[in-house]
Design a protein around this motif. Structure first.
Motif, PDB file in Angstrom:
ATOM      1  N   ALA A 185     -21.341  41.503  24.838  1.00  0.00           N
ATOM      2  CA  ALA A 185     -22.455  41.408  23.883  1.00  0.00           C
ATOM      3  C   ALA A 185     -22.941  39.973  23.731  1.00  0.00           C
ATOM      4  CB  ALA A 185     -22.036  41.973  22.529  1.00  0.00           C
ATOM      5  N   LEU A 186     -22.031  38.994  23.862  1.00  0.00           N
ATOM      6  CA  LEU A 186     -22.373  37.589  23.629  1.00  0.00           C
ATOM      7  C   LEU A 186     -22.551  36.795  24.925  1.00  0.00           C
ATOM      8  CD1 LEU A 186     -19.976  36.925  20.624  1.00  0.00           C
ATOM      9  CD2 LEU A 186     -22.459  37.200  20.538  1.00  0.00           C
ATOM     10  N   GLY A 187     -22.398  37.458  26.069  1.00  0.00           N
ATOM     11  CA  GLY A 187     -22.570  36.757  27.335  1.00  0.00           C
ATOM     12  C   GLY A 187     -21.488  35.741  27.621  1.00  0.00           C
ATOM     13  N   ILE A 188     -20.305  35.919  27.043  1.00  0.00           N
ATOM     14  CA  ILE A 188     -19.193  34.983  27.279  1.00  0.00           C
ATOM     15  C   ILE A 188     -18.618  35.256  28.666  1.00  0.00           C
ATOM     16  CG2 ILE A 188     -16.892  34.280  26.508  1.00  0.00           C
ATOM     17  CD1 ILE A 188     -17.757  35.112  23.664  1.00  0.00           C
ATOM     18  N   PRO A 189     -18.460  34.236  29.498  1.00  0.00           N
ATOM     19  CA  PRO A 189     -17.942  34.460  30.853  1.00  0.00           C
ATOM     20  C   PRO A 189     -16.595  35.187  30.847  1.00  0.00           C
ATOM     21  CG  PRO A 189     -18.782  32.230  30.635  1.00  0.00           C
ATOM     22  CD  PRO A 189     -18.796  32.821  29.253  1.00  0.00           C
ATOM     23  N   GLU A 190     -16.415  36.004  31.851  1.00  0.00           N
ATOM     24  CA  GLU A 190     -15.201  36.818  31.929  1.00  0.00           C
ATOM     25  C   GLU A 190     -13.941  35.975  31.916  1.00  0.00           C
ATOM     26  OE1 GLU A 190     -13.156  40.123  34.942  1.00  0.00           O
ATOM     27  OE2 GLU A 190     -15.249  39.499  35.229  1.00  0.00           O
ATOM     28  N   GLU A 191     -13.992  34.791  32.559  1.00  0.00           N
ATOM     29  CA  GLU A 191     -12.776  33.976  32.677  1.00  0.00           C
ATOM     30  C   GLU A 191     -12.414  33.240  31.391  1.00  0.00           C
ATOM     31  OE1 GLU A 191     -16.247  31.414  34.124  1.00  0.00           O
ATOM     32  OE2 GLU A 191     -15.575  33.502  34.317  1.00  0.00           O
ATOM     33  N   MET A 192     -13.317  33.223  30.407  1.00  0.00           N
ATOM     34  CA  MET A 192     -13.033  32.560  29.135  1.00  0.00           C
ATOM     35  C   MET A 192     -12.250  33.499  28.226  1.00  0.00           C
ATOM     36  SD  MET A 192     -14.237  29.491  29.270  1.00  0.00           S
ATOM     37  CE  MET A 192     -14.218  28.969  27.564  1.00  0.00           C
ATOM     38  N   ASN A 193     -11.294  32.946  27.491  1.00  0.00           N
ATOM     39  CA  ASN A 193     -10.568  33.699  26.471  1.00  0.00           C
ATOM     40  C   ASN A 193     -11.139  33.367  25.100  1.00  0.00           C
ATOM     41  OD1 ASN A 193      -8.741  34.916  28.294  1.00  0.00           O
ATOM     42  ND2 ASN A 193      -7.474  33.071  28.303  1.00  0.00           N
ATOM     43  N   THR A 194     -11.183  34.356  24.225  1.00  0.00           N
ATOM     44  CA  THR A 194     -11.651  34.122  22.856  1.00  0.00           C
ATOM     45  C   THR A 194     -10.453  34.139  21.924  1.00  0.00           C
ATOM     46  OG1 THR A 194     -12.027  36.479  22.411  1.00  0.00           O
ATOM     47  CG2 THR A 194     -13.845  35.241  23.383  1.00  0.00           C
ATOM     48  N   PHE A 195     -10.500  33.292  20.895  1.00  0.00           N
ATOM     49  CA  PHE A 195      -9.314  33.092  20.069  1.00  0.00           C
ATOM     50  C   PHE A 195      -9.496  33.444  18.602  1.00  0.00           C
ATOM     51  CE2 PHE A 195      -8.263  30.951  23.873  1.00  0.00           C
ATOM     52  CZ  PHE A 195      -6.880  30.980  23.950  1.00  0.00           C
ATOM     53  N   ALA A 196     -10.709  33.701  18.165  1.00  0.00           N
ATOM     54  CA  ALA A 196     -10.934  34.066  16.768  1.00  0.00           C
ATOM     55  C   ALA A 196     -12.385  34.485  16.610  1.00  0.00           C
ATOM     56  CB  ALA A 196     -10.617  32.906  15.819  1.00  0.00           C
ATOM     57  N   ALA A 197     -12.658  35.167  15.500  1.00  0.00           N
ATOM     58  CA  ALA A 197     -14.031  35.418  15.060  1.00  0.00           C
ATOM     59  C   ALA A 197     -14.073  34.973  13.605  1.00  0.00           C
ATOM     60  CB  ALA A 197     -14.388  36.897  15.192  1.00  0.00           C
ATOM     61  N   ILE A 198     -14.896  33.966  13.319  1.00  0.00           N
ATOM     62  CA  ILE A 198     -14.877  33.306  12.014  1.00  0.00           C
ATOM     63  C   ILE A 198     -16.228  33.493  11.321  1.00  0.00           C
ATOM     64  CG2 ILE A 198     -14.471  31.126  10.799  1.00  0.00           C
ATOM     65  CD1 ILE A 198     -13.046  30.158  13.406  1.00  0.00           C
ATOM     66  N   PRO A 199     -16.335  34.434  10.371  1.00  0.00           N
ATOM     67  CA  PRO A 199     -17.574  34.555   9.594  1.00  0.00           C
ATOM     68  C   PRO A 199     -17.706  33.365   8.642  1.00  0.00           C
ATOM     69  CG  PRO A 199     -16.258  36.583   9.510  1.00  0.00           C
ATOM     70  CD  PRO A 199     -15.379  35.504  10.051  1.00  0.00           C
ATOM     71  N   VAL A 200     -18.937  32.860   8.517  1.00  0.00           N
ATOM     72  CA  VAL A 200     -19.205  31.690   7.679  1.00  0.00           C
ATOM     73  C   VAL A 200     -20.452  31.953   6.839  1.00  0.00           C
ATOM     74  CG1 VAL A 200     -19.767  29.222   7.655  1.00  0.00           C
ATOM     75  CG2 VAL A 200     -18.199  30.124   9.388  1.00  0.00           C
ATOM     76  N   GLY A 201     -20.403  31.565   5.576  1.00  0.00           N
ATOM     77  CA  GLY A 201     -21.578  31.690   4.720  1.00  0.00           C
ATOM     78  C   GLY A 201     -21.296  31.118   3.347  1.00  0.00           C
ATOM     79  N   TRP A 202     -22.280  31.221   2.464  1.00  0.00           N
ATOM     80  CA  TRP A 202     -22.082  30.776   1.090  1.00  0.00           C
ATOM     81  C   TRP A 202     -21.326  31.856   0.322  1.00  0.00           C
ATOM     82  CZ3 TRP A 202     -23.037  25.874   0.915  1.00  0.00           C
ATOM     83  CH2 TRP A 202     -24.040  25.332   1.710  1.00  0.00           C
ATOM     84  N   PRO A 203     -20.324  31.486  -0.473  1.00  0.00           N
ATOM     85  CA  PRO A 203     -19.475  32.490  -1.129  1.00  0.00           C
ATOM     86  C   PRO A 203     -20.173  33.204  -2.286  1.00  0.00           C
ATOM     87  CG  PRO A 203     -18.876  30.301  -1.886  1.00  0.00           C
ATOM     88  CD  PRO A 203     -19.905  30.108  -0.796  1.00  0.00           C
TER      89      PRO A 203
END
Length: 245
Positions: free
Chosen positions: A206-224
């Motif tokens: 979905a994000l076009g991240i290359p296959e050989e790259m590993n992902t380590f987190a998904a961090i939502p950010v915004g005003w609380p």
């Protein structure tokens, strides 16, 4: 209008603590976010803080995907829901040891809120890394085995996959922690999650991240939507083993 929330130093033993300690002690996982956008310059400051973090072996091969486009976020929302639902049906079904059911119920409610409002998330940061192929020659392997001894060399052969995962993590997570502290210092809510790994191939597609790259987190950010407060942790006396276990 949102303004950075800078914690004041607190007095301990008659001396004022550095602001960093106050920031760390109130850097809670904040999952309820306002839909208001976060300026790109603040998101760049978060990534700058991450880049300043130490990297194992000084191999600075990290990359960060920063999602702010609402159309992309809407595309990711069903993936997020599937991952959260899988977590809540298994590991997340039970409160962690030492956490009472009422407090855990509040946490689950916040997780469910974030799941149900994910498409409104102002920003999502995905840290990526790919550990380089090792450069090892025969003489180096011989000296490696001599230094470790036969038992440890054989043991390392059995746990090489775990060692590689730890090595990659050591290059990424210090920067992630810097990012989370920077968010708190700027008055932004953020929390680290790993649930996306359940569907990592779909996220990368979905994000076009290359296959050989590993992902380590998904961090939502915004005003609380809520207020920052002190973190709840075990006291130091319960977790420290001095000189030996």
């Amino acid at each position: 209008m949102h303004t950075p929330d800078t914690p004041a130093g607190s007095a301990v033993g008659g001396a004022a603590e550095p602001g960093l300690f106050s920031t760390m002690s109130t850097a809670r996982a904040m999952r309820r976010l306002l839909p208001d956008p976060v300026p790109d310059e603040l998101l760049d400051r978060l990534i700058q803080a991450a880049v300043w973090g130490p990297s194992g072996g000084n191999m600075q091969r990290y990359e960060y995907v920063v999602v702010t486009d609402r159309a992309v976020m809407a595309e990711l929302a069903p993936l997020w829901k599937r991952c959260v639902d899988a977590y809540l049906a298994t590991t997340g079904k039970y409160a962690p040891a030492g956490m009472d059911e009422v407090a855990y119920g509040r946490m689950v409610a916040a997780i469910e809120y974030q799941r149900d409002h994910f498409a409104e998330t102002p920003a999502l940061i995905i840290p990526c890394y790919r550990f380089p192929e090792p450069r090892i020659e025969e003489e180096g392997l011989r000296r490696y085995a001599e230094a470790l001894g036969p038992d440890a060399t054989a043991r390392m052969g059995r746990i090489q996959e775990r060692f590689s995962a730890l090595a990659e993590g050591s290059c990424v997570y210090p920067g992630v922690q810097n990012l989370l502290l920077a968010a708190r210092g700027l008055g932004l809510a953020a929390n680290i999650t790993l649930w996306h790994v359940f569907l990592e191939e779909e996220w990368k597609a979905a994000l076009g991240i290359p296959e050989e790259m590993n992902t380590f987190a998904a961090i939502p950010v915004g005003w609380p939507r809520g207020r920052f407060g002190p973190v709840s942790r075990r006291p130091v006396a319960e977790v420290v083993h001095r000189d030996r276990w």
